[in-house]
Design a protein around this motif. Structure first.
Motif, PDB file in Angstrom:
ATOM      1  N   ASP A  28     -63.774  85.895 -75.475  1.00 44.26           N
ATOM      2  CA  ASP A  28     -62.672  84.957 -75.648  1.00 44.26           C
ATOM      3  C   ASP A  28     -62.151  84.485 -74.294  1.00 44.26           C
ATOM      4  O   ASP A  28     -61.898  83.291 -74.084  1.00 44.26           O
ATOM      5  N   VAL A  29     -61.986  85.445 -73.371  1.00 42.37           N
ATOM      6  CA  VAL A  29     -61.480  85.092 -72.045  1.00 42.37           C
ATOM      7  C   VAL A  29     -62.499  84.244 -71.294  1.00 42.37           C
ATOM      8  O   VAL A  29     -62.150  83.241 -70.663  1.00 42.37           O
ATOM      9  N   TRP A  30     -63.763  84.651 -71.386  1.00 40.81           N
ATOM     10  CA  TRP A  30     -64.796  83.872 -70.718  1.00 40.81           C
ATOM     11  C   TRP A  30     -64.881  82.458 -71.287  1.00 40.81           C
ATOM     12  O   TRP A  30     -65.120  81.499 -70.562  1.00 40.81           O
ATOM     13  N   GLY A  31     -64.672  82.341 -72.586  1.00 36.70           N
ATOM     14  CA  GLY A  31     -64.700  81.018 -73.211  1.00 36.70           C
ATOM     15  C   GLY A  31     -63.624  80.102 -72.673  1.00 36.70           C
ATOM     16  O   GLY A  31     -63.856  78.904 -72.472  1.00 36.70           O
ATOM     17  N   GLU A  32     -62.441  80.646 -72.407  1.00 39.87           N
ATOM     18  CA  GLU A  32     -61.350  79.842 -71.844  1.00 39.87           C
ATOM     19  C   GLU A  32     -61.688  79.386 -70.430  1.00 39.87           C
ATOM     20  O   GLU A  32     -61.403  78.256 -70.033  1.00 39.87           O
ATOM     21  N   ILE A  33     -62.307  80.282 -69.650  1.00 41.32           N
ATOM     22  CA  ILE A  33     -62.630  79.956 -68.265  1.00 41.32           C
ATOM     23  C   ILE A  33     -63.789  78.960 -68.176  1.00 41.32           C
ATOM     24  O   ILE A  33     -63.770  78.034 -67.358  1.00 41.32           O
ATOM     25  N   LEU A  34     -64.782  79.141 -69.027  1.00 36.73           N
ATOM     26  CA  LEU A  34     -65.987  78.300 -68.964  1.00 36.73           C
ATOM     27  C   LEU A  34     -65.930  77.089 -69.878  1.00 36.73           C
ATOM     28  O   LEU A  34     -66.919  76.339 -69.968  1.00 36.73           O
ATOM     29  N   LYS A  35     -64.839  76.861 -70.542  1.00 43.00           N
ATOM     30  CA  LYS A  35     -64.708  75.774 -71.516  1.00 43.00           C
ATOM     31  C   LYS A  35     -65.082  74.397 -70.954  1.00 43.00           C
ATOM     32  O   LYS A  35     -65.711  73.596 -71.641  1.00 43.00           O
TER      33      LYS A  35
END
Length: 230
Positions: A28-35
């Motif tokens: 979830d956190v990686w998704g926010e950063i790599l969005k």
């Protein structure tokens, strides 16, 4: 990048770095950063970083993506020809779109000489109907302007091709490789005929008329010489 794609990247990193630990909310956190980035870019970046070190953070993936984008921009030698009909804001937006196209890999690497050549032709696939045969057409498509089309009753010479220099719709006329501020008179005449609902000029008839004018001019010149001699 979607949430599902972020999970794929996290799994990709876990496979590349088996000693690296992941928590329940790591994807979830990686998704926010790599969005903001494409999943293919992120996957390529993971491979590049994994070849250098045993641990991978999302910040390192972003750094690798940005480095590769800057490299593609540099290799493309981006040069925007501009358009006399554009405002300053439109020109800036067009140049930004061209740089973004280079960063995304839509512009192939070129030498500086090819980038500056007016005969250079590119093909961009930004999603609109193509083909795109020059930089201005490609940029306009990328920013959603598209190629201008002729409308009934409207005289817009750049909405039609030029039969003199073969300039395509949406591009300026050229003389000896240099872009003209105005268009060729023949192109303007063709636009006026189009706006008036008249058929286009027959090239054979146009050449025949030019030949008649040249012949008449030569005859008058010869007559003038004969009169002076007598």
């Amino acid at each position: 990048m979607t949430e599902e794609e972020a999970v794929q990247i996290a799994e990709y990193v876990a496979a590349a770095c088996p000693a690296q630990k992941f928590g329940e909310y790591t994807p979830d956190v990686w998704g926010e950063i790599l969005k903001p980035y494409a999943v293919d870019e992120a996957r390529t970046a993971v491979i590049a970083v994994a070849r250098r070190q045993p641990w991978i953070s999302p910040a390192e993936i972003v750094e690798e993506i940005k480095a590769r984008r800057e490299e593609r921009i540099e290799l493309a030698h981006v040069v925007y020809d501009g358009d006399p009909d554009e405002t300053g804001a439109q020109s800036a937006a067009s140049r930004r779109a061209l740089i973004a196209a280079a960063a995304n890999g839509h512009l192939p690497p070129r030498t500086p000489a090819a980038a500056l050549g007016t005969a250079d032709r590119l093909a961009l696939p930004p999603g609109d109907p193509g083909p795109y045969t020059n930089r201005i057409a490609a940029v306009r498509a990328a920013v959603g302007q598209g190629i201008p089309t002729a409308r009934d009753g409207v005289v817009n010479p750049r909405a039609i091709p030029c039969r003199v220099c073969q300039a395509l719709p949406g591009t300026s006329c050229e003389v000896r490789g240099r872009r003209m501020r105005d268009v060729h008179p023949a192109r303007l005449d063709d636009a006026k005929r189009r706006a008036a609902g008249l058929p286009p000029v027959d090239p054979d008839e146009a050449r025949a008329a030019e030949d008649r004018i040249r012949a008449a001019t030569a005859a008058l010149a010869a007559q003038a010489v004969t009169t002076e001699e007598t």
